[in-house]
Design a protein around this motif. Structure first.
Motif, PDB file in Angstrom:
ATOM      1  N   GLY A 172      -5.349 -14.923   5.254  1.00 45.00           N
ATOM      2  CA  GLY A 172      -4.544 -15.027   4.133  1.00 45.00           C
ATOM      3  C   GLY A 172      -4.823 -13.674   3.477  1.00 45.00           C
ATOM      4  O   GLY A 172      -4.058 -13.427   2.416  1.00 45.00           O
ATOM      5  N   THR A 173      -5.915 -12.805   3.838  1.00 44.48           N
ATOM      6  CA  THR A 173      -5.991 -11.502   2.754  1.00 44.48           C
ATOM      7  C   THR A 173      -5.754 -10.490   3.610  1.00 44.48           C
ATOM      8  O   THR A 173      -6.089  -9.317   3.275  1.00 44.48           O
ATOM      9  CB  THR A 173      -7.531 -11.449   2.438  1.00 44.48           C
ATOM     10  N   SER A 174      -4.990 -10.416   4.744  1.00 44.20           N
ATOM     11  CA  SER A 174      -4.625  -9.388   5.493  1.00 44.20           C
ATOM     12  C   SER A 174      -3.650  -8.399   4.903  1.00 44.20           C
ATOM     13  O   SER A 174      -2.970  -8.621   3.906  1.00 44.20           O
ATOM     14  CB  SER A 174      -4.021  -9.931   6.953  1.00 44.20           C
ATOM     15  N   VAL A 175      -3.677  -7.097   5.287  1.00 46.17           N
ATOM     16  CA  VAL A 175      -2.668  -6.156   4.371  1.00 46.17           C
ATOM     17  C   VAL A 175      -1.506  -6.055   5.274  1.00 46.17           C
ATOM     18  O   VAL A 175      -1.353  -6.006   6.649  1.00 46.17           O
ATOM     19  CB  VAL A 175      -3.388  -4.787   4.515  1.00 46.17           C
ATOM     20  N   LEU A 176      -0.219  -6.232   4.705  1.00 48.46           N
ATOM     21  CA  LEU A 176       1.014  -6.336   5.146  1.00 48.46           C
ATOM     22  C   LEU A 176       1.872  -5.317   4.619  1.00 48.46           C
ATOM     23  O   LEU A 176       2.157  -5.457   3.535  1.00 48.46           O
ATOM     24  CB  LEU A 176       1.710  -7.621   4.722  1.00 48.46           C
ATOM     25  N   LEU A 177       1.838  -4.108   5.438  1.00 48.76           N
ATOM     26  CA  LEU A 177       2.565  -3.062   4.944  1.00 48.76           C
ATOM     27  C   LEU A 177       3.824  -2.801   5.762  1.00 48.76           C
ATOM     28  O   LEU A 177       3.867  -2.666   7.017  1.00 48.76           O
ATOM     29  CB  LEU A 177       1.703  -1.567   5.212  1.00 48.76           C
ATOM     30  N   PRO A 178       4.859  -2.603   5.126  1.00 52.36           N
ATOM     31  CA  PRO A 178       6.141  -2.413   5.727  1.00 52.36           C
ATOM     32  C   PRO A 178       6.225  -0.935   6.372  1.00 52.36           C
ATOM     33  O   PRO A 178       5.585   0.126   5.956  1.00 52.36           O
ATOM     34  CB  PRO A 178       7.227  -2.549   4.671  1.00 52.36           C
ATOM     35  N   ILE A 179       7.160  -0.775   7.407  1.00 55.28           N
ATOM     36  CA  ILE A 179       7.244   0.534   8.015  1.00 55.28           C
ATOM     37  C   ILE A 179       7.498   1.483   7.042  1.00 55.28           C
ATOM     38  O   ILE A 179       6.996   2.687   7.001  1.00 55.28           O
ATOM     39  CB  ILE A 179       8.285   0.356   8.867  1.00 55.28           C
ATOM     40  N   ASP A 180       8.654   1.270   5.942  1.00 62.24           N
ATOM     41  CA  ASP A 180       9.035   2.319   5.107  1.00 62.24           C
ATOM     42  C   ASP A 180       7.705   2.455   4.341  1.00 62.24           C
ATOM     43  O   ASP A 180       7.751   3.642   3.607  1.00 62.24           O
ATOM     44  CB  ASP A 180      10.134   1.510   4.229  1.00 62.24           C
ATOM     45  N   GLY A 181       6.704   1.677   4.102  1.00 57.41           N
ATOM     46  CA  GLY A 181       5.456   2.153   3.245  1.00 57.41           C
ATOM     47  C   GLY A 181       4.660   3.021   3.823  1.00 57.41           C
ATOM     48  O   GLY A 181       4.124   3.840   3.212  1.00 57.41           O
ATOM     49  N   ARG A 182       4.924   3.243   4.953  1.00 56.57           N
ATOM     50  CA  ARG A 182       3.905   4.165   5.668  1.00 56.57           C
ATOM     51  C   ARG A 182       4.348   5.585   5.343  1.00 56.57           C
ATOM     52  O   ARG A 182       3.453   6.556   5.130  1.00 56.57           O
ATOM     53  CB  ARG A 182       4.085   4.118   7.150  1.00 56.57           C
ATOM     54  N   TYR A 183       5.440   5.819   4.958  1.00 57.70           N
ATOM     55  CA  TYR A 183       6.000   7.225   4.478  1.00 57.70           C
ATOM     56  C   TYR A 183       5.170   7.420   3.092  1.00 57.70           C
ATOM     57  O   TYR A 183       4.787   8.463   2.978  1.00 57.70           O
ATOM     58  CB  TYR A 183       7.523   7.210   4.330  1.00 57.70           C
ATOM     59  N   LEU A 184       5.325   6.494   2.412  1.00 60.27           N
ATOM     60  CA  LEU A 184       4.338   6.682   0.981  1.00 60.27           C
ATOM     61  C   LEU A 184       2.959   6.803   1.214  1.00 60.27           C
ATOM     62  O   LEU A 184       2.354   7.665   0.521  1.00 60.27           O
ATOM     63  CB  LEU A 184       4.461   5.220   0.041  1.00 60.27           C
ATOM     64  N   VAL A 185       2.378   6.098   2.300  1.00 61.04           N
ATOM     65  CA  VAL A 185       1.116   6.305   2.629  1.00 61.04           C
ATOM     66  C   VAL A 185       0.877   7.671   3.049  1.00 61.04           C
ATOM     67  O   VAL A 185      -0.290   8.544   2.816  1.00 61.04           O
ATOM     68  CB  VAL A 185       0.293   5.308   3.489  1.00 61.04           C
ATOM     69  N   PHE A 186       1.602   8.285   3.807  1.00 62.77           N
ATOM     70  CA  PHE A 186       1.545   9.692   4.572  1.00 62.77           C
ATOM     71  C   PHE A 186       1.577  10.658   3.134  1.00 62.77           C
ATOM     72  O   PHE A 186       0.736  11.573   2.952  1.00 62.77           O
ATOM     73  CB  PHE A 186       2.783   9.928   5.384  1.00 62.77           C
ATOM     74  N   PHE A 187       2.498  10.375   2.371  1.00 70.11           N
ATOM     75  CA  PHE A 187       2.625  11.227   1.145  1.00 70.11           C
ATOM     76  C   PHE A 187       1.590  11.330   0.430  1.00 70.11           C
ATOM     77  O   PHE A 187       1.100  12.325  -0.084  1.00 70.11           O
ATOM     78  CB  PHE A 187       3.974  10.954   0.248  1.00 70.11           C
TER      79      PHE A 187
END
Length: 360
Positions: A73-88
């Motif tokens: 229940g505490t896993s990190v759920l990051l959408p594919i689009d969110g990876r662009y923000l992480v890269f930035f």
């Protein structure tokens, strides 16, 4: 170090909602975003805003829970689009900590602290320049980058597990607070607003446009208030068109008025961009579930708005005000002190891009 006593009320309230369910802390952080000049702590001239402080507490609590429980229940759920923000965010972090040292002393830049430079570049504005070098601003930038990206991931993960109402409730409260603070500022209740204006920022609440005071709400200057109001306007305008809720219409109109009365060119551009995006998606939410009753209401509303605008233009000095706004915000913006200063910043940014071979 100084601590704003009134901030203790918000911290206690955050503890009360977060102890019941930690994800409620995310909602609370979103709700206090309109307090754009409310510093919880000030250290050596640097202000840590209440929203940032509560976001930091929320992130620390979420990380501690994730480390200690490691449940599904505490896993990190990051959408594919969110990876662009992480890269930035990763690249911005690299730029703030590494590139500033790699190119230190190679060219002149505008420091964030207006009093920190050695050479004033113009008599028209106070900004000064110095040779590129690491400073405390780089540390604070790195902190805000990590905090912003981490909070985004936490908010997305929470909304996927518990539903979007976790974010939407925070936005509803934030929008209501933003409108309320805008009304207080319009009524010039500065003594009351001084309670939440504790940050070490330059307060620009005396500016006028055609004799009308520019509204800044809970922020330090019109542009920040206008862009925030424009973003909230866009969200609830889209939500109103999709969900057909009266609440969303009221919130969208309220923030639209706040954006207009800020008389900010930045806010105006943001508002135009927002409505262009809404129109681009208009076919989807107007044709799929468009009922006859809603279509009639939409036509009546549009006609009412057109009639109201015509009456305002005919019976009030609005045409002179609009002409003055266009002249100062668009036609003469380039020659204003703000326009000259921003143009100098832009030239400096392009120079930095060239000097760093496109890296910074």
């Amino acid at each position: 170090m100084s601590f704003a006593p009134f901030a203790a009320i918000f911290i206690i309230a955050w503890l009360w909602v977060a102890l019941r369910k930690l994800e409620n802390g995310i909602t609370f952080v979103i709700a206090v975003l309109p307090f754009g000049m409310f510093a919880a702590i000030s250290v050596a001239g640097l202000s840590l805003l209440l929203a940032h402080f509560l976001a930091m507490l929320t992130m620390v609590a979420l990380v501690v829970r994730w480390i200690t429980t490691r449940t599904s229940g505490t896993s990190v759920l990051l959408p594919i689009d969110g990876r662009y923000l992480v890269f930035f965010a990763a690249y911005a972090l690299f730029s703030a900590l590494v590139l500033v040292r790699l190119f230190a002393g190679d060219f002149l830049v505008f420091p964030m602290n207006l009093n920190a430079g050695t050479t004033q570049v113009s008599i028209f504005f106070p900004s000064s320049v110095w040779l590129l070098r690491p400073s405390n601003a780089n540390i604070s930038q790195a902190f805000y980058i990590l905090l912003s990206c981490g909070f985004f991931i936490a908010a997305i993960s929470a909304s996927k597990r518990f539903g979007r109402q976790i974010i939407e409730l925070g936005l509803v409260i934030a929008t209501s607070i933003n409108i309320f603070l805008g009304i207080l500022d319009f009524l010039a209740m500065d003594n009351l607003l001084a309670i939440i204006r504790t940050a070490d920022y330059s307060l620009a609440n005396q500016q006028q446009m055609a004799g009308i005071a520019r509204v800044i709400g809970g922020f330090s200057e019109p542009a920040s208030f206008a862009t925030t109001s424009a973003a909230l306007t866009a969200y609830f305008a889209m939500s109103a068109l999709i969900g057909r809720k009266t609440r969303d219409v009221v919130l969208a109109v309220g923030n639209l008025i706040c954006t207009v009365f800020a008389f900010s060119s930045t806010g105006t551009v943001a508002l135009v961009c927002a409505f262009v995006l809404i129109l681009l998606h208009g076919r989807g939410f107007l044709t799929n579930t468009l009922s006859r009753t809603f279509a009639h209401m939409l036509v009546i509303l549009a006609a009412t708005v057109v009639f109201a605008v015509c009456m305002i233009l005919l019976l009030t000095p609005a045409p002179d005000l609009i002409a003055d706004m266009v002249e100062h915000q668009i036609l003469e913006k380039r020659n204003s002190m703000s326009g000259i200063e921003r143009r100098a910043w832009a030239y400096s940014a392009f120079a930095a891009f060239w000097e760093t071979w496109g890296l910074g």
